[in-house]
Structures are given as C-alpha cells and as structure tokens.
Design an enzyme around this catalytic site. Structure first.
Site, PDB file in Angstrom:
ATOM      1  N   GLU A  65      95.488 -16.238   1.569  1.00  0.00           N
ATOM      2  CA  GLU A  65      95.588 -17.637   2.061  1.00  0.00           C
ATOM      3  C   GLU A  65      95.784 -18.621   1.144  1.00  0.00           C
ATOM      4  O   GLU A  65      94.773 -18.825   0.604  1.00  0.00           O
ATOM      5  CB  GLU A  65      94.659 -17.941   3.332  1.00  0.00           C
TER       6      GLU A  65
ATOM      7  N   ASP B 276      88.334 -28.716   7.858  1.00  0.00           N
ATOM      8  CA  ASP B 276      87.544 -28.069   6.687  1.00  0.00           C
ATOM      9  C   ASP B 276      86.315 -28.788   6.309  1.00  0.00           C
ATOM     10  O   ASP B 276      86.044 -30.060   6.435  1.00  0.00           O
ATOM     11  CB  ASP B 276      88.590 -28.131   5.523  1.00  0.00           C
TER      12      ASP B 276
END
Length: 284
Positions: A64, A75
């Site tokens: 990724e 995040d």
C-alpha cells in the site's frame, strides 16, 4: 453459503489481476498476505523510492503506497507526520505515480495499491488519474472518504479501467450496511480492526476473528485486517485466520526513527522480513 464452500469457490476462481494471483498463490501456501504501508515521498523521494523497491524482496506480498494529502483525517500521528514530511519535501501525485513506474522496472509481480483520499484524485481529474495509475502499474485503490453511495465517482470508473477498488469495513459495519460495502469491492476487503485512526491500540484477536468469520458468511473476497498491528507476534495472531495482515504505522516509525534516511530504510526492510517470517509460521 458455508465458509468451506467459500474457500472452494476461491480456489477455483481464475485469477485475473496481480492481487487475484497473489492471493491465489498465498492460499496454495496456506498463509496470510503481508500488506505493508508506506507514505510516498517520506522523508524524501529518493529515500522513499529505495524503501519501496526493497519491500517485495524483504517479504511484502502487497504494497500500500500512501498518497500524501494535507488533511489525512483517518490517520494517526505517525502517518500524519509522514504525510507532512513528504509534502514539505515537495512530493506530488505525479511523483507518487513515478515511484510506481520505477518500482515496475524492478518488480512486476508485487501488487501495488494506492491509499488515500479523494481530493487529490479529483483535483487531477478522475479519468486522467485512472489512466495514469493504470499505465504506471498500479493495481488497486483504497480511498477512505468515498462511501458506497458515491461509487459512480470513482469505484465504478476504476473497475472499468481495470483497477481493483478495495473497500473498508469496520466494527460498526452492521448486517444492513455490509452488502453495500461488499457490492463493488474487488481485490480484497480491508477490515479495520478498531474504531479510530491508524496506529491505535492493538486489535482484540478473538473479536476480530469473529468479525472476519461473519463477513465470510456474505462474501468470498479475501479479507485483510489492519490498524494497530505492529509486531511479528501480533501479525501472526491475526494471520492465523485472516487472508492478509496490514502493517503501516510501525513501518512509518521505523523509517522516521532511523539515524539517517538510509538506516530508516534498512529498519523498514528488517521489520518487513520479521513480519513475513512470522506469517509463514502462523498456521503451522
């Protein structure tokens, strides 16, 4: 449909993409995929490229590659800081795609999934982005802020362009919501093991296993589990039943904590090797 029949169905599928082929090979080996996340351009282009190109050899089964964005709302601190370092160093979407092109000169087998947010894709233009991503060698997309209700925006065009669109499911994805999440998902389903942002608390293994088994009652798509997995021991515990294990923040920290950029890259590859080794024995 039973879990066993799902397994049989998966084994007889004709793999048609790098992701399909990788999961088919891993099923034959009876082990989970190691899915590694790094932020493109962190801490600079050259270092990030060196980290990226060594991941497959170190044991990453799927990569990724984070697309830096100014507002990475899903995040945690580690990836937020990595994104800021990349943007401060002048990283762009064009450079992210260049990194994938460079990787493909050395590694044409490891699947690459771009992960991030819709804004940079929209700014580039969906059609242009999809054409460029496909030609660069990208295999799939994870776009965390586009729910199924907006599949026409990117998910369906991505499928038409030959890219997998990986959807996220969470502990709050109930039986009513799950069919919509699964409907146009391809490549694999990313199960977020805990509520909150990336890099949080370690997942509760028994609860995650129950959730994975619940989802498998509805779909035969591979399921990768992420959020909070940092150590080989944690990876092995999840890899004993999941189709994939996603590790991101621990790798970001390994890069950031290196005394030099090169030592950070070496630390990322060392942790990747340790995680890969743990997954190879998780089902022994």
């Amino acid at each position: 449909m039973s879990t066993a029949s799902h397994s049989n169905a998966r084994q007889t599928e004709a793999p048609s993409s790098r992701l399909d082929r990788r999961f088919a090979a891993l099923r034959r080996d009876n082990r989970a995929a190691l899915v590694t996340y790094i932020a493109a351009g962190d801490p600079d282009y050259a270092t990030s490229l060196a980290t990226l190109t060594g991941l497959g050899e170190a044991g990453a089964d799927i990569i990724e590659l984070g697309m830096p964005f100014t507002d990475p709302m899903a995040d945690g601190p580690a990836i937020q800081h990595a994104t800021k370092r990349a943007l401060d160093a002048g990283h762009t979407m064009a450079k992210t795609l260049d990194m994938v092109r460079e990787l493909r000169r050395h590694d044409d087998a490891t699947p690459v999934v771009l992960m991030g947010y819709y804004n940079p894709i929209y700014a580039r233009g969906v059609g242009r982005f999809l054409d460029d991503a496909r030609s660069a060698g990208v295999d799939g997309l994870i776009v965390v802020d586009l729910p199924p209700e907006h599949d026409d925006e990117l998910c369906l065009p991505a499928a038409e362009a030959g890219l997998n669109f990986i959807r996220l499911a969470t502990p709050t994805t109930d039986a009513k919501r799950l069919p919509g999440v699964l409907a146009n998902t391809s490549g694999f389903l990313y199960y977020v093991s805990s509520n909150g942002v990336t890099g949080g608390a370690a997942p509760t293994v028994d609860r995650v296993k129950a959730e994975v088994e619940r989802i498998r009652e509805h779909s035969e798509i591979p399921i990768a589990v992420g959020f909070g997995i940092r150590t080989p021991e944690q990876a092995a515990a999840i890899g004993a039943f999941a189709d994939g294990v996603v590790v991101g923040s621990a790798l970001i920290d390994a890069q950031a904590n290196g005394a030099t950029p090169a030592e950070g890259t070496a630390a990322v590859h060392r942790l990747t090797r340790e995680l890969s080794a743990a997954l190879k024995t998780a089902r022994a």
